[in-house]
Design a protein around this motif. Sequence first.
Motif, PDB file in Angstrom:
ATOM      1  N   LYS A  12      -4.173   6.299   3.838  1.00  0.00           N
ATOM      2  CA  LYS A  12      -4.706   6.143   5.137  1.00  0.00           C
ATOM      3  C   LYS A  12      -3.262   6.109   6.101  1.00  0.00           C
ATOM      4  O   LYS A  12      -3.146   6.427   7.031  1.00  0.00           O
ATOM      5  N   LEU A  55      -1.058  -1.426  16.827  1.00  0.00           N
ATOM      6  CA  LEU A  55       0.080  -2.107  16.042  1.00  0.00           C
ATOM      7  C   LEU A  55       0.434  -1.429  14.858  1.00  0.00           C
ATOM      8  O   LEU A  55       1.166  -1.982  14.110  1.00  0.00           O
ATOM      9  N   SER A  56      -0.130  -0.317  14.448  1.00  0.00           N
ATOM     10  CA  SER A  56       0.420   0.467  13.141  1.00  0.00           C
ATOM     11  C   SER A  56       1.651   0.945  13.436  1.00  0.00           C
ATOM     12  O   SER A  56       1.872   1.818  14.339  1.00  0.00           O
ATOM     13  N   ARG A  57       2.291   0.542  12.417  1.00  0.00           N
ATOM     14  CA  ARG A  57       3.763   1.229  12.418  1.00  0.00           C
ATOM     15  C   ARG A  57       3.618   2.712  11.948  1.00  0.00           C
ATOM     16  O   ARG A  57       4.420   3.790  12.442  1.00  0.00           O
ATOM     17  N   ASN A  58       2.660   3.193  10.863  1.00  0.00           N
ATOM     18  CA  ASN A  58       2.526   4.521  10.668  1.00  0.00           C
ATOM     19  C   ASN A  58       2.060   5.393  11.738  1.00  0.00           C
ATOM     20  O   ASN A  58       2.510   6.487  12.321  1.00  0.00           O
ATOM     21  N   GLY A  60      -7.435  -3.488   2.905  1.00  0.00           N
ATOM     22  CA  GLY A  60      -8.125  -3.316   3.790  1.00  0.00           C
ATOM     23  C   GLY A  60      -7.726  -3.688   5.206  1.00  0.00           C
ATOM     24  O   GLY A  60      -6.183  -3.860   5.338  1.00  0.00           O
ATOM     25  N   PRO A  61      -8.437  -3.273   6.193  1.00  0.00           N
ATOM     26  CA  PRO A  61      -7.907  -3.439   7.680  1.00  0.00           C
ATOM     27  C   PRO A  61      -7.328  -4.574   8.086  1.00  0.00           C
ATOM     28  O   PRO A  61      -8.058  -5.620   8.106  1.00  0.00           O
ATOM     29  N   SER A  62      -5.946  -4.984   8.141  1.00  0.00           N
ATOM     30  CA  SER A  62      -5.340  -6.115   8.134  1.00  0.00           C
ATOM     31  C   SER A  62      -4.023  -6.362   8.771  1.00  0.00           C
ATOM     32  O   SER A  62      -3.268  -6.328   8.135  1.00  0.00           O
ATOM     33  N   LYS A  70       0.935  -1.192   0.074  1.00  0.00           N
ATOM     34  CA  LYS A  70      -0.074   0.041  -0.021  1.00  0.00           C
ATOM     35  C   LYS A  70       1.064   1.297   0.063  1.00  0.00           C
ATOM     36  O   LYS A  70       1.676   1.559   0.959  1.00  0.00           O
ATOM     37  N   LEU A 125      -8.505   1.367  11.521  1.00  0.00           N
ATOM     38  CA  LEU A 125      -7.545   0.329  12.176  1.00  0.00           C
ATOM     39  C   LEU A 125      -6.300   1.065  12.384  1.00  0.00           C
ATOM     40  O   LEU A 125      -5.728   0.915  13.372  1.00  0.00           O
ATOM     41  N   THR A 126      -5.845   1.680  11.189  1.00  0.00           N
ATOM     42  CA  THR A 126      -4.285   2.283  11.206  1.00  0.00           C
ATOM     43  C   THR A 126      -4.187   3.758  12.334  1.00  0.00           C
ATOM     44  O   THR A 126      -3.359   3.878  12.928  1.00  0.00           O
ATOM     45  N   ASP A 145      -9.966   0.567   7.010  1.00  0.00           N
ATOM     46  CA  ASP A 145      -8.235   0.569   7.062  1.00  0.00           C
ATOM     47  C   ASP A 145      -8.070   1.889   7.775  1.00  0.00           C
ATOM     48  O   ASP A 145      -6.979   1.892   8.591  1.00  0.00           O
TER      49      ASP A 145
HETATM   50  O1  G3P Z   1       1.409  -0.975  10.187  1.00  0.00           O
HETATM   51  P1  G3P Z   1       0.896  -0.040   9.208  1.00  0.00           P
HETATM   52  O2  G3P Z   1       0.675   1.462   9.918  1.00  0.00           O
HETATM   53  O3  G3P Z   1       1.891  -0.265   8.168  1.00  0.00           O
HETATM   54  O4  G3P Z   1      -0.536  -0.674   8.805  1.00  0.00           O
HETATM   55  C1  G3P Z   1      -0.795  -2.005   8.409  1.00  0.00           C
HETATM   56  C2  G3P Z   1      -1.604  -2.079   7.585  1.00  0.00           C
HETATM   57  O5  G3P Z   1      -1.891  -1.534   6.455  1.00  0.00           O
HETATM   58  C3  G3P Z   1      -3.117  -2.179   8.272  1.00  0.00           C
HETATM   59  O6  G3P Z   1      -4.224  -2.509   7.426  1.00  0.00           O
END
Ligand code: G3P
Length: 518
Positions: free
Chosen positions: A377, A439-442, A322-324, A293, A433-434, A430
């Motif tokens: 996102k 858990l989101s790295r961003n 999608g949110p995953s 993405k 979630l993000t 998404d």
């Molecule tokens: O951890 P991120 O911020 O890269 O997000 C992971 C995925 O795109 C969530 O759907």
Amino acid sequence: MLIRPLPSAVQPNPSPPSQPQGALGNRGAWPSPSGRGQCKCRLNRSDCKYALQASRALAVRTEPAVQAFKPTLGADVVPTSLALSNGVGLEAVAQSPVAGGELVLSDTDDVVPESGVLCDEALRNLDEYRRVEAYSATVSSSAHISSGFAYSTAQRNQIRESWDALMRWSKVFRTRKLAGSPLEVAKKIVVFGGGSFGTAMGCALARQKSDLEVVLLVRDPYLCKDINTLHENTRYLKGFQMPPNVRATTLAAEAIAGAQYAVHAVPVQSSRAFLQGIKEYLSPSVPIICVSKGLEVGSGQMMSELIPSALERKQPAVFLSGPSFAREVMQNRPTGVVAACKDGKLAKTVQGLFASPTMRVNMTTDVVGVEICGALKNVLAIAAGIVQGMDLGNNALAALVAQGCSEIRWLSEKMGAKPTTMSGLSGLGDIMLTCYGDLSRNRSVGIRLGRGEKLEDIIASSSQVAEGVATAAVVVGLARKYRVSLPVLTAVAQVLDNNLTAHEAVFHIMNLPQIEEA
Ligand SMILES: O=P(O)(O)OC[C@H](O)CO
Ligand SMILES: NC(=O)c1ccc[n+]([C@@H]2O[C@H](COP(=O)([O-])OP(=O)(O)OC[C@H]3O[C@@H](n4cnc5c(N)ncnc54)[C@H](O)[C@@H]3O)[C@@H](O)[C@H]2O)c1
């Protein structure tokens, strides 16, 4: 499957204790009337029903057995009533391969005890079903109770009817034949990139079919060895056991040979070089299922443009978004994604490969919408993280995310996306979630920026990709190209480029002109 005759020699059950106990509390309380050791649990008629309902939480595994009895009992008989039909429904539960403990089900009116087996999870749920039943019994005698709320009988009937209609509709789909399905004919799938998400999606596929060969193409020979010997991705998903039908290799030709599909999970900024490197091994007919993405720096391209550009040819491709979170996919927790492709047939094939009791896969032809939402996102999640890192509160966070949603919609619609995509899994799903998920790295990058850390230090201390960092600058370019103003997303790029502190960005965004909502 045989219908076992009811045991004739069994004795009526002793009376249950006057104070009802929980399912677990009852275990081992009485000798089994069938003489087969200790009972784990004793149930009355309504408990039989709820026990079966509880076991149907594991519907996928018990459903085939229940279905097998349908020809005998008529198509209209629903599994719940099967439980009350001479123990036949119970027999279906007893045949369940997940059975864990012995259970005596007795019909206290007719004294027709039956011995069967119910899995532990159903036993655990039983208490809850008993509580619900007790509550329903209280409220059904009166339309309204003083201390709380209850639906009227008419409302409750309506709800049940609507739910039953949904279940009938669902059953039509579930009884469709699997023969010739994409999953059935799939033999080998290659995954490009053995990072968190490549590994998680590879494992999700491998769990679908034990004789499906899933090969991760990785760069690091040490990681490759760990995956093959320990069945664990020790770098990106430590502590998770991988299915035995997943292996890794560093050799592109060997990984790709004979693969019917390729899952692309290489970070966007490395994708062009990667695809150019494997081009000669990949047949132009093998579909790429892209899960990356982001937007490419320099070209400003989406993955749907980058793939043909890098391969210098057309290649069938589906964009799965999608949110995953990778960890949750790895844990086999319920997840919903969307497969986007102009070719609806190919999207359906990908749906068939991934769809499972723990993975829902929607389909759409809106590739641009899904890709833009998935890329933007990540930038919005950095903004959300900044607000959280600065501890500005929930009001600020909600206002920011809502504004960000509008900005993503403005740009994506100008680029030709469907408005409905924004409210779907790749859009709102998404984004939620993000922007809110730990858990989101961003989001983590944003939190650290909001706390005053420098971007270079954040990146240096992270071994995983946060695609939003690179994508942010590309978004500003796209906004200029499509003549749309994106205050929040532009501010993120300014902060990342060190031209604005997080505090200044918030101050300026709050002081933009007050406008009509659009
Ligand atoms: O951890 P991120 O911020 O890269 O997000 C992971 C995925 O795109 C969530 O759907
Ligand atoms: N992790 C998630 O939860 C998640 C969920 C959905 C989508 N995604 C997307 O999937 C993509 C991959 O993310 P990830 O989480 O797996 O990243 P990661 O940082 O965990 O792993 C990236 C992988 O790509 C490999 N790689 C990097 N450059 C490469 C190159 N030039 N050639 C070959 N391999 C290279 C790395 O070695 C590593 O194996 C990203 O676009 C991300 O946005 C991630």
